[in-house]
Design an enzyme around this catalytic site. Structure first.
Site, PDB file in Angstrom:
ATOM      1  N   ASN A 139      16.116  32.002   4.968  1.00  0.00           N
ATOM      2  CA  ASN A 139      17.501  31.546   4.808  1.00  0.00           C
ATOM      3  C   ASN A 139      18.389  32.000   5.960  1.00  0.00           C
ATOM      4  OD1 ASN A 139      17.946  29.888   2.536  1.00  0.00           O
ATOM      5  ND2 ASN A 139      17.681  31.621   1.147  1.00  0.00           N
ATOM      6  N   CYS A 432      10.918  33.036  -4.270  1.00  0.00           N
ATOM      7  CA  CYS A 432      10.736  32.220  -3.061  1.00  0.00           C
ATOM      8  C   CYS A 432      10.916  33.029  -1.789  1.00  0.00           C
ATOM      9  CB  CYS A 432      11.713  31.041  -3.058  1.00  0.00           C
ATOM     10  SG  CYS A 432      11.177  29.660  -4.099  1.00  0.00           S
ATOM     11  N   PHE A 433      11.238  34.313  -1.914  1.00  0.00           N
ATOM     12  CA  PHE A 433      11.308  35.231  -0.771  1.00  0.00           C
ATOM     13  C   PHE A 433      12.317  34.754   0.273  1.00  0.00           C
ATOM     14  CE2 PHE A 433       6.714  34.464  -1.915  1.00  0.00           C
ATOM     15  CZ  PHE A 433       6.730  35.301  -3.019  1.00  0.00           C
ATOM     16  N   CYS A 434      13.400  34.146  -0.196  1.00  0.00           N
ATOM     17  CA  CYS A 434      14.471  33.639   0.687  1.00  0.00           C
ATOM     18  C   CYS A 434      13.949  32.617   1.690  1.00  0.00           C
ATOM     19  CB  CYS A 434      15.159  34.787   1.423  1.00  0.00           C
ATOM     20  SG  CYS A 434      15.956  35.975   0.335  1.00  0.00           S
ATOM     21  N   ASN A 435      12.909  31.889   1.319  1.00  0.00           N
ATOM     22  CA  ASN A 435      12.323  30.870   2.202  1.00  0.00           C
ATOM     23  C   ASN A 435      12.200  29.564   1.414  1.00  0.00           C
ATOM     24  OD1 ASN A 435      10.694  29.334   3.975  1.00  0.00           O
ATOM     25  ND2 ASN A 435       9.739  31.189   4.774  1.00  0.00           N
TER      26      ASN A 435
END
Length: 719
Positions: A139, A432-435
């Site tokens: 992100n 989502c691990f900021c992805n």
């Protein structure tokens, strides 16, 4: 531990595992530098933040208690010495990336995100510029898009797919790679202007050296192609014109394979030090080519970035040095001074050896997970980012991202896996691990799926892990330089014991599909008659964080046990009160008389017990709304005399609220509007996790033995 498993592992990975040529073996490293893990903790979130070494921290403490450091902006001898240490730290960072000081500068930032923000703010965007980025990006990289679009530039994502392996040669990269341009984004009603044939516009292409969702590694030959011949990727697109500059997010990838900047002349590289050696946090760097630095414009000026300024007229003369120009204010010089101790540790092992060690553990876990089968032959695990080509993804990285399936093909929720792992002493990451791009790509989520999930109330870090039968995220385990085979084995054993259906487990229903309880008390009795488990007693907690009462039988409803955690206490400031904040709540005892429809509460601080009528006509406080655990509840208030009783019982002003959701529970969407939640059949009251908690007598006995131990009573003599 089964030593045969380790022997088998070493037979396959022994040449790469454990630093055979380093001063210390992996077992010695763990025994001397990570003693805090001897309590059984298995830490598998090194992609989020790796662990610092205890010897590393001792060296830092010894440094700080032996030497005196001063503000580098001062002119004293101590400050000059500090400047020399900061300068040496910049050189050490450039050496890590094999970058020449003649070509590159190291700018210290508060982290990789701050470095990305700096590039986005200072880049020379125009209405002829383009911002291109791969779908698989953090992100923080996507956020640069806001700067581009606000200046009238175009922004678009590309999806990279591999076809065949051509030895990673840049001349064959394009022919073996399918690159799809996704929809063009523009703002301010901008059209697609004709490109200046002289190519005066500046464009930016951003991608990660390693995807933090899947562990996929991109081929760095993309750098040379985009800088020298962008038409080979963008073909006849008008966006191929102008000067393309390249940014690499190396926050994850630089841990095991830092980009070699002598081979790949990337313009910008961002990184964070805690990803490499755990400490310091809050410090990162932007490694920037000197010619690229000349194009960036830092609008803001501060102490350290100006040579002179006049307060009452529009005059400022900026410093000429690249580092001085972009490092606003006083650098975090103590953190900067500490990174040499981290690099000393890494250099003692060497980055290639760390890469091989970590990869051996990742490959082992990936291999075992793919081999797991339920008793009916169904696959247990779906792994994301398994590759058939080595063109853009030439190894599997240090992480494994996956989801787990039940024997019937439905999904285990990733939050369920995370919570059970935590109970087993295993720390991992889910979501989502900021992805978001990689998450949608690998999980097969369309735009309509994503928008539907958002409208259903799903946001980052919530518990909505399955919506409409699809996972909204994944489970990720990642390894660090100090990870061991024993860590990997404990994780694998946890997955086998908790989520793989074997013949002797399915009969007990351990892996039955989750959901709300829909059977009657008579159905419960039938279940108990064929089960080897017996419920000795049931405890109901009507008021969240207050004492409960025990019964042998109790009605069930759609929220679990009838009236369980149906009430809570709220402070005057709107804070939800719990025993963690207000220990006096444990002194409030409760009991419900179903025949008289009365909740009775008592407290040693109140002379009289308080009967509360459960009938609807007893509510005098009106209907209100509160937000709790990312969800919005309608609640009913009570009369002042009831609130005064509870205020006296806990020693602070508060009010009693009852959950009031007669037909459904509502959630919050991104605008703060109320929307219907994903699962109407599993509506909860004010519970943290779920409707029920089953505790075995063995666990209670173990807890009681610990409570009565001499160590515990020495701290708590009143117990």
């Amino acid at each position: 531990m089964d030593y045969a498993d380790k022997e088998e592992f070493l037979k396959e990975f022994g040449e790469d595992y454990g630093y055979p040529n380093a001063p210390k073996s992996i077992d010695q490293i763990r025994a001397t530098e990570f003693k805090r893990l001897e309590n059984g903790t298995v830490y598998l979130d090194h992609a989020g933040a790796t662990l610092y070494s205890e010897l590393q921290m001792e060296a830092i403490f010894r440094d700080f208690t032996t030497n005196v450091y001063g503000n580098p902006h001062s002119q004293s001898d101590i400050s000059s010495a500090t400047c020399d240490i900061v300068r040496a730290a910049r050189e050490q960072v450039l050496d890590y990336f094999n970058a020449s000081m003649k070509d590159y500068k190291c700018i210290f930032t508060s982290g990789a995100t701050a470095a990305l923000k700096l590039v986005g703010e200072a880049f020379p965007w125009s209405h002829q510029s383009s911002y291109m980025y791969t779908m698989e990006n953090h992100n923080s990289v996507l956020g640069i898009r806001e700067y581009a679009l606000s200046q009238g530039a175009a922004a678009f994502a590309i999806d990279v797919e591999e076809a065949v392996d051509n030895d990673g040669l840049s001349e064959s990269l394009v022919t073996s790679t399918k690159i799809s341009l996704l929809p063009i984004q523009r703002r301010k009603g901008a059209s697609f202007p004709e490109r200046d044939p002289a190519g005066d516009a500046y464009n930016l292409f951003a991608f990660p050296s390693e995807c933090n969702f899947s562990g996929s590694r991109f081929n760095l030959d993309l750098i040379n192609i985009m800088k020298k011949n962008p038409e080979r990727i963008l073909e006849i697109s008008p966006f191929s014109k102008g000067r393309w500059m390249v940014l690499i997010d190396a926050a994850k990838g630089c841990v095991t394979q830092p980009p070699d900047l002598s081979k790949y002349p990337v313009d910008f590289v961002v990184m964070s030090f805690y990803k490499i050696f755990g400490y310091p946090t809050g410090l990162g760097a932007l490694i920037m080519r000197n010619d690229a630095a000349k194009l960036l414009k830092n609008t803001y000026f501060s102490g350290g970035t100006v040579a002179a300024s006049i307060a009452d007229i529009d005059f400022v003369k900026r410093r000429q040095g690249v580092e001085e120009l972009f490092e606003d204010g006083t650098a975090s010089f103590l953190s900067i001074a500490s990174i040499r101790h981290g690099f000393n540790l890494i250099n003692s092992l060497t980055v290639p050896a760390i890469c091989r060690h970590i990869a051996s553990l990742g490959m082992y876990v990936r291999k075992v997970l793919l081999s797991l089968r339920h008793e009916n032959g169904a696959d247990v695990c779906t792994i994301y980012g398994t590759y058939t080509s080595e063109v853009s993804y030439h190894d599997t990285g240090s992480m494994v991202s996956f989801n787990l399936k039940r024997p019937d093909g439905s999904w285990f929720g990733y939050r369920e896996v995370e919570k059970l792992a935590s109970l087993s002493g295993i720390q991992l990451r889910t979501g989502c691990f900021c992805n978001p791009g990689a998450c949608a790509k690998y999980l097969g989520l369309s735009h309509s799926d994503l928008l539907s999930n958002i409208e259903a109330g799903h946001v980052c870090w919530d518990d909505n892990d399955i919506i409409h039968g699809k996972p909204t995220g994944a489970i990720r385990v990642s390894f660090g330089y100090m990870s061991t085979f024993e860590d990997a084995k404990k994780f694998i054993d946890f997955i086998r014991n908790s989520f793989v259906s074997f013949p002797n487990k399915s009969a007990n229903g351990n892996l039955s599909k989750g959901g709300s309880i829909h059977f009657s008390p008579e159905g419960m009795e039938r279940w108990l008659s064929v089960s080897k488990y017996v419920i000795k007693f049931i405890t109901v907690y009507p008021i969240k964080s207050c004492a409960g009462f025990s019964v042998e039988r109790w009605p069930l409803c759609s929220t679990g046990l009838l009236h369980d955690r149906e009430w809570l206490l709220k402070s005057q400031t709107g804070e939800i009160l719990t025993q963690k904040k207000v220990p006096e709540m444990c002194l409030i005892s409760t009991y419900i008389d179903l025949n008289q429809e009365i909740l009775v509460v008592k407290s040693p601080r109140c002379r009289d017990e308080l009967p509360i009528n459960l009938k609807p006509d007893s509510y005098n406080g009106g209907i209100d709304e509160i937000d709790l655990y990312g969800q919005r509840y309608e609640v009913l208030g009570y009369a002042d005399e009831i609130n005064l009783w509870f205020s006296k019982a806990i020693g602070r002003p508060c009010s009693l609220l009852q959950c009031f959701s007669p037909t459904f529970r509502v959630c919050l969407n991104k605008r703060g509007d109320t929307v219907m939640c994903r699962d109407l059949e599993s509506r909860l009251n004010f519970t943290n996790e779920a409707q029920f908690l089953l505790v075995s007598e063995e666990s209670v006995s173990d807890l009681n033995s610990k409570l009565s131990s001499s160590m515990f009573t020495s701290y708590f003599p009143a117990i």
